[in-house]
Write an enzyme that holds these catalytic residues in place. Structure first.
Site, PDB file in Angstrom:
ATOM      1  N   ASP A  61       0.818  -1.225   0.000  1.00  0.00           N
ATOM      2  CA  ASP A  61       0.000   0.000   0.000  1.00  0.00           C
ATOM      3  C   ASP A  61       0.846   1.267   0.000  1.00  0.00           C
ATOM      4  OD1 ASP A  61      -2.223  -1.710   0.212  1.00  0.00           O
ATOM      5  OD2 ASP A  61      -1.849  -1.854   2.362  1.00  0.00           O
ATOM      6  N   HIS A  87      -4.291  -2.524  -5.975  1.00  0.00           N
ATOM      7  CA  HIS A  87      -3.577  -1.358  -6.486  1.00  0.00           C
ATOM      8  C   HIS A  87      -4.600  -0.355  -7.010  1.00  0.00           C
ATOM      9  CE1 HIS A  87       0.531  -3.521  -7.114  1.00  0.00           C
ATOM     10  NE2 HIS A  87       0.071  -3.614  -5.896  1.00  0.00           N
TER      11      HIS A  87
HETATM   12  P1  IMP Z   1      -2.341 -12.837   2.826  1.00  0.00           P
HETATM   13  O1  IMP Z   1      -1.224 -12.663   1.874  1.00  0.00           O
HETATM   14  O2  IMP Z   1      -3.661 -12.403   2.270  1.00  0.00           O
HETATM   15  O3  IMP Z   1      -2.386 -14.198   3.439  1.00  0.00           O
HETATM   16  O4  IMP Z   1      -2.057 -11.853   4.045  1.00  0.00           O
HETATM   17  C1  IMP Z   1      -0.902 -12.022   4.856  1.00  0.00           C
HETATM   18  C2  IMP Z   1      -0.497 -10.696   5.486  1.00  0.00           C
HETATM   19  O5  IMP Z   1      -0.067  -9.812   4.447  1.00  0.00           O
HETATM   20  C3  IMP Z   1      -1.633  -9.963   6.197  1.00  0.00           C
HETATM   21  O6  IMP Z   1      -1.059  -9.201   7.255  1.00  0.00           O
HETATM   22  C4  IMP Z   1      -2.176  -9.019   5.133  1.00  0.00           C
HETATM   23  O7  IMP Z   1      -2.811  -7.907   5.685  1.00  0.00           O
HETATM   24  C5  IMP Z   1      -0.890  -8.645   4.424  1.00  0.00           C
HETATM   25  N1  IMP Z   1      -1.101  -8.293   3.005  1.00  0.00           N
HETATM   26  C6  IMP Z   1      -1.255  -9.135   1.954  1.00  0.00           C
HETATM   27  N2  IMP Z   1      -1.399  -8.437   0.815  1.00  0.00           N
HETATM   28  C7  IMP Z   1      -1.318  -7.140   1.137  1.00  0.00           C
HETATM   29  C8  IMP Z   1      -1.368  -5.930   0.391  1.00  0.00           C
HETATM   30  O8  IMP Z   1      -1.499  -5.899  -0.835  1.00  0.00           O
HETATM   31  N3  IMP Z   1      -1.250  -4.780   1.092  1.00  0.00           N
HETATM   32  C9  IMP Z   1      -1.071  -4.775   2.422  1.00  0.00           C
HETATM   33  N4  IMP Z   1      -1.014  -5.860   3.170  1.00  0.00           N
HETATM   34  C10 IMP Z   1      -1.133  -7.054   2.536  1.00  0.00           C
HETATM   35 MG    MG Z   2      -2.679  -2.015  -1.724  1.00  0.00          MG
END
Ligand code: IMP
Ligand code: MG
Length: 338
Positions: free
Chosen positions: A12, A41
């Protein structure tokens, strides 16, 4: 020229914004997305907003060809929905090895307590699909009839275009500290989010890479669990105007001030050649929509210059507003090109 865009904190940081700017400004021949639909995004251009989860943010320039790298994963419904929304179906391709997420992995992930509670996963099935890929149980794009017409070898395309002198932009996802290998395990995502990981998802060798642009927001945010140094209380974040909600899950993002130590480490490991800073206008209101460095308020200039002296890598791009073109571009001055 091959450029990789990578996030320097916890995702982000504004990679969508930077990618859309570079697409409009540099008009690369091909833009690739890696990663998966857990990463949102956001692209704002000419009064419209797109919240993309799999189609490359470079779609805003209709001349750019778009592709999904072999290491990427997507469910079919989100892919088709976004191709429609971005009107990019006729210039889109995906590698036969892109992993396909199904309802099954989404269900498994949403009922996985460890992922949902301890890690704070976005619950999009990405981790479960990735684990099936490792166990060689996942279906890939090449197994789906409805994807046949889009299939193309991404490594072949990339090398062919590079040899013909074209530019390629690779849009990574998430950020350094969410990397499965280099982040704050277990509070990480299911892949290596650093420049080397992004490149391995594309599948060409490191000698092809020319530029690595690392994106930092002017403050740090994090969604999900895990450490966040200097985390501000909700009240302080509100007072400073730093309240944000996650693109994919709608969760409130945790907030902290810019972290120089984290930024330095991320620059080092990603071997970043340029730094992009987004949301400068959130810290310095008078910077809003400024596109010319000389017109920035003096305190914003000082902040950028002090930061660059510490990071020791040229800060070439400064985001000053939501529109893709709200950007101060210092590449000509600092690199002699761009
Ligand atoms: P997962 O990849 O959805 O299993 O999430 C694992 C960790 O990564 C969690 O803390 C999510 O909030 C974080 N996370 C995954 N993708 C993003 C993203 O695009 N932006 C911010 N945090 C992310
Ligand atoms: Mg994002």
């Amino acid at each position: 020229m091959l450029t990789i865009l990578v996030g320097g904190f916890y995702g982000d940081e504004g990679k969508g914004k930077v990618a859309s700017y570079l697409a409009l400004k540099d008009s690369p021949k091909l833009a690739l997305r890696t990663g998966s639909v857990n990463a949102g995004h956001t692209v704002t251009y000419m009064g419209k907003i797109w919240k993309l989860r799999i189609v490359p943010s470079s779609f805003v320039n209709p001349k750019v060809e778009l592709g999904l790298a072999p290491g990427a994963l997507t469910p079919l419904d989100i892919l088709f929905k976004e191709l429609k929304e971005t009107e990019s179906e006729n210039r889109f391709c995906l590698d036969p090895h892109v992993g396909i997420i199904t309802e099954e992995e989404i269900r498994e992930e949403k009922s996985d307590e460890h992922l949902m509670r301890t890690v704070g996963s976005t619950g999009q099935g990405v981790g479960h699909a990735e684990s099936k890929r490792v166990l060689r149980k996942l279906k890939l794009a090449k197994d789906y009839e409805e994807l046949k017409k889009y299939l193309a070898s991404i490594p072949d395309k990339v090398i062919n275009y590079i040899e013909r002198g074209y530019d390629i932009l690779v849009e990574g996802t998430q950020g350094h500290y969410l990397s499965l290998y280099h982040g704050e395990y277990p509070y990480v995502t299911s892949r290596n989010t650093t420049a080397s990981g992004i490149l391995s998802e594309v599948g060409v060798g490191p000698k092809y890479v020319d530029e690595i642009i690392i994106v930092f927001k002017s403050y740090v945010t994090r969604v999900g669990e895990g450490p966040l140094e200097g985390e501000l209380s909700e009240e302080s974040a509100q007072k400073l105007g730093l309240v944000e909600y996650a693109t994919v899950t709608g969760r409130k993002r945790r907030v902290a001030p810019f972290n120089i130590a984290l930024a330095k480490e991320a620059i080092k490991i990603n071997s970043a050649t340029q730094v992009a800073i987004t949301r400068l206008d959130t810290l310095f209101k008078a910077a809003y929509k400024v596109r010319d460095y000389s017109k920035l308020p003096p305190e914003a200039k000082k902040w950028v210059e002090d930061l660059e002296a510490q990071l020791k890598v040229p800060i070439t791009l400064l985001g000053t507003g939501e529109d893709a073109l709200d950007m101060i571009d210092l590449r000509k001055e600092k690199l002699g090109r761009g």
